[in-house]
Motif scaffolding. Sequence first.
Motif, short mmCIF file in Angstrom:
data_model
loop_
_atom_site.label_atom_id
_atom_site.label_comp_id
_atom_site.label_asym_id
_atom_site.label_seq_id
_atom_site.Cartn_x
_atom_site.Cartn_y
_atom_site.Cartn_z
N MET B 33 -10.70 8.36 -6.04
CA MET B 33 -10.83 9.01 -4.53
C MET B 33 -12.29 8.68 -4.05
SD MET B 33 -8.31 10.55 -3.90
CE MET B 33 -8.52 11.97 -2.81
N LEU B 34 -13.48 8.34 -4.76
CA LEU B 34 -14.46 8.31 -4.26
C LEU B 34 -14.47 6.74 -3.62
CD1 LEU B 34 -17.83 8.79 -4.77
CD2 LEU B 34 -17.67 6.66 -6.01
N THR B 37 -12.10 7.08 -0.39
CA THR B 37 -12.85 7.63 0.98
C THR B 37 -13.76 6.73 1.53
OG1 THR B 37 -13.07 9.67 -0.43
CG2 THR B 37 -14.35 9.79 1.49
N MET B 38 -14.26 5.87 0.74
CA MET B 38 -15.40 4.82 1.36
C MET B 38 -14.29 3.80 2.31
SD MET B 38 -18.26 4.30 -1.57
CE MET B 38 -19.13 3.17 -0.41
N MET B 40 -11.60 4.63 3.54
CA MET B 40 -11.06 5.37 4.59
C MET B 40 -12.19 5.21 5.67
SD MET B 40 -10.43 9.24 5.39
CE MET B 40 -12.02 9.57 5.85
N GLY B 41 -13.45 5.46 5.55
CA GLY B 41 -14.41 5.23 6.30
C GLY B 41 -14.68 3.62 6.82
N PHE B 45 -14.12 2.72 10.79
CA PHE B 45 -14.91 1.67 11.72
C PHE B 45 -14.17 0.51 12.29
CE2 PHE B 45 -18.46 4.10 9.00
CZ PHE B 45 -19.02 4.66 9.92
N ASN B 48 -11.90 1.30 15.06
CA ASN B 48 -12.41 1.67 16.36
C ASN B 48 -13.44 0.64 16.99
OD1 ASN B 48 -11.16 4.26 16.53
ND2 ASN B 48 -12.81 4.98 15.10
N ILE B 123 -23.51 -1.67 11.51
CA ILE B 123 -22.61 -1.24 10.64
C ILE B 123 -21.87 -2.18 9.59
CG2 ILE B 123 -20.40 -1.22 11.95
CD1 ILE B 123 -21.66 1.91 10.57
N SER B 126 -24.24 -2.64 6.71
CA SER B 126 -24.22 -1.47 6.29
C SER B 126 -23.04 -1.11 5.16
CB SER B 126 -24.36 -0.37 6.78
OG SER B 126 -25.47 -0.31 7.72
N LEU B 127 -21.92 -1.64 5.68
CA LEU B 127 -20.82 -1.34 4.89
C LEU B 127 -20.89 -2.36 3.61
CD1 LEU B 127 -17.92 -1.02 7.72
CD2 LEU B 127 -18.74 0.88 5.68
N SER B 130 -23.46 -1.03 1.21
CA SER B 130 -23.09 0.40 0.45
C SER B 130 -21.96 0.17 -0.48
CB SER B 130 -22.89 1.40 1.51
OG SER B 130 -22.10 0.96 2.68
N THR B 134 -22.40 0.69 -4.67
CA THR B 134 -21.68 1.66 -5.23
C THR B 134 -21.10 1.01 -6.34
OG1 THR B 134 -21.62 2.96 -3.10
CG2 THR B 134 -20.23 3.62 -5.00
#
Lengths: 575, 190
Positions: B33-34, B37-38, B40-41, B45, B48, B123, B126-127, B130, B134
């Motif tokens: 799930m962690l 979620t990432m 999904m973000g 991005f 969009n 971004i 950054s993605l 990150s 992680t």
Amino acid sequence: MASFEQHIHDKPTTFISKYIFSFDHKVIGKQYLWYGIFFLLVGGLMALLIRWTLAFPGHAMPIVGHLLFPATNGVVPPDSYAMLFTMHGTIMIFFAITPILIGAFGNFCIPLMIGARDMVFPSLNMMSFWVAVVSGLLLLAGLITPLGAAAGGWTSYPTLSTLLGSPGVGQTLWTMSIFVLGISSLMGAVNYITTIIVLRAPGMGYFDMPLTIWGVWMTSILNAIFIPVLGAGCLLLIFDRVFGTTFFLAGATATQGGGDPLLFQHVFWIFGHPEVYILILPGWGIVSDLLSFFARKPAFGAKATAMCMVSITVLSTVVYGHHMFTTQMSPLLTQTFMTLTMTISIPSAIFFVNWLGTLWKGSIRFTSPMLFSIGVIFVFGLGGLTGLYLATVTTDLYLHDTYFVVGHFHYTMAASVLLAGFAGIYFWMPKMFGVLMNEFWGKVHFWLSFLGLNGVFMGMMLAGYGGMHRRLYDPFVYEFLQKLIPVNTFITYSSLLMGGAQVIFVINFIYSIVKNKKVEDNPWEVGTLEWTIPSPAPHYNFKEIPVVKCGPHELGNPALKDRDFQYQTEELVRG
Amino acid sequence: MVPEMAGEILVEKEARVHASGLAMTIVLISFSMLFATMFMGYFLFRVNAPVWPPLGMEKINVFWPTISTVTILISSLFYILFEKKRTLGHLYICSAFGVIFMISQLNLWGFLKTEGYYLSTGIYASLIYSFTWTHAAHIILALVLLGYVIFKVNRPHDKVRFEIIINSVGKFWHFLGLVWILMYLTLFIF
């Protein structure tokens, strides 16, 4: 799934192994209880400071105000006000309700009620508590940083929570604290789920479990799935704050562009809506059991109640959008979320009918746990019904971010969880500490709290309906809100009444522990497994692992001869 | 495997293997799930943005990510062999490739820096940072656990406990491999 018999641990002998780093689920449960009560007091004091500021803007709160804010002559300054409501929300949700309802009752009740000697992973259980302590220290550390604690609301929406909105270390500590608490909750959840699946006493099917266990079980499943979602959000927020990324910054505020503040809201509420059920499910479970125990008859539709918990658990994961109706969502989405949210009323209504059905024609014993449980029915009913106005898009657009919302979620999350928690404490006091709390003062505590909290939260709904927004430092600078000064004064007096009533509880609680007047093993005359063993429970719980032969709510069976209840270890008596 | 025997009390040690397997599965659901979620973000991005990578950035070279993918696959494979045959050699090879994976990640970050992609450069960078950070944090944890397995193999006094450790660490290691492959496909390839 089969169960197995854990061996009996040696009795801990030293002070540290017995009270500090204990593997015993009962001791860990009590540690969580003290932890939660401590934070409940801190958060409660913050609530009183908020209320004082709203009712008497510019006046110092007696004693406390002068101690905390000497620079402004005892008046809460605006920036501290923002910190107060932020920390009040965070502390109450993550550091008071979660430890008491899930940490304390979950730990204490699961092994005792399913007939196990301990949790399946005792050392994981101990780690879970100490990680929670670290998290609490991180949160409190925010209060002594130069720019103060987090002040972006408990939801910590960007850009308030990014470096632009809160440049201090406090917000970073808040985010880290929530992340660490998530690890602790995850450890607990893994332990609870596994324990309930593998350690049920022989003969105990899932529907033979008390509903308390069902509640904690569903809560743990939600915790295990959705806490990491918030964890990821916190992680990205920490990246934004510490490493200069721009995940949650958009437009001119982000030098390199490309971020999206709304993303955090999505992530937060994907977690946040299950979270409100995480908080209430254990309370529902406790109340469902206690109503049956003290109405002296079987829980009406116990299976349906359990299945309603399951369906609410499932539905809670797909409704989060109703927190974001005002974020320019597509109307198609708002209507979808509205419909899904409304669907939750179906299992909730079945729940309520079952509660009322349990009370119907029961020979009710109005003990203090029972009073608190009936109180939960009332306040959760009100909280649930007012939720419909917030789930409906048209009314939500007006009510969004007003005190109506504050009143609503306090009824559901604060009032009912608080009352359920007190019901649990009064009820399991004999098993936890081997004593009963004073019944008379318990009832006084109930009535004063009940009057106080209804005054507070009903008043909040009125104020919100009158148009008062939440999180305003001094709402009465707006002319149209000045007519709400009397309501706010009333709320504040009610909150003082409610706060004062808790003094009765604390004195009663501590006095009965210190006085240590032993009670019999089963003072409430109920048949679940924890009442088959001595009070307080011995460190190994059960000398012999019990064999379960009937359900948890076998009360008032006319075929029973000398008493009106039977233990779960006894064969069901048939007439 | 523990057979289904409702109402019967099993031997504690035997059942513990079963319980730990269940618990590890729950932990991995949580971890997924962690990462979900990432992801999904990331997808938000990405859909969009008018062009991807945004802000005139170039897609980065897939050399080091490909090396990482190959090493983590080989490593997982050798863990499976170790689980089947219980030979120390396989475990050592698995761990060695785990370490090589970490080295390839360090090289990837070094390469990103020489290309001028820092954590705060937009971004896209950054993605990537990150996600890989992680994931690498979990890899380091997993390497410590693999070290623990090696330590335990040489002192096998508690067979049941050893069994639990091998199963759990294995699940975790394969899970991290799977996450990496998803990252490789979404962040670097497509």
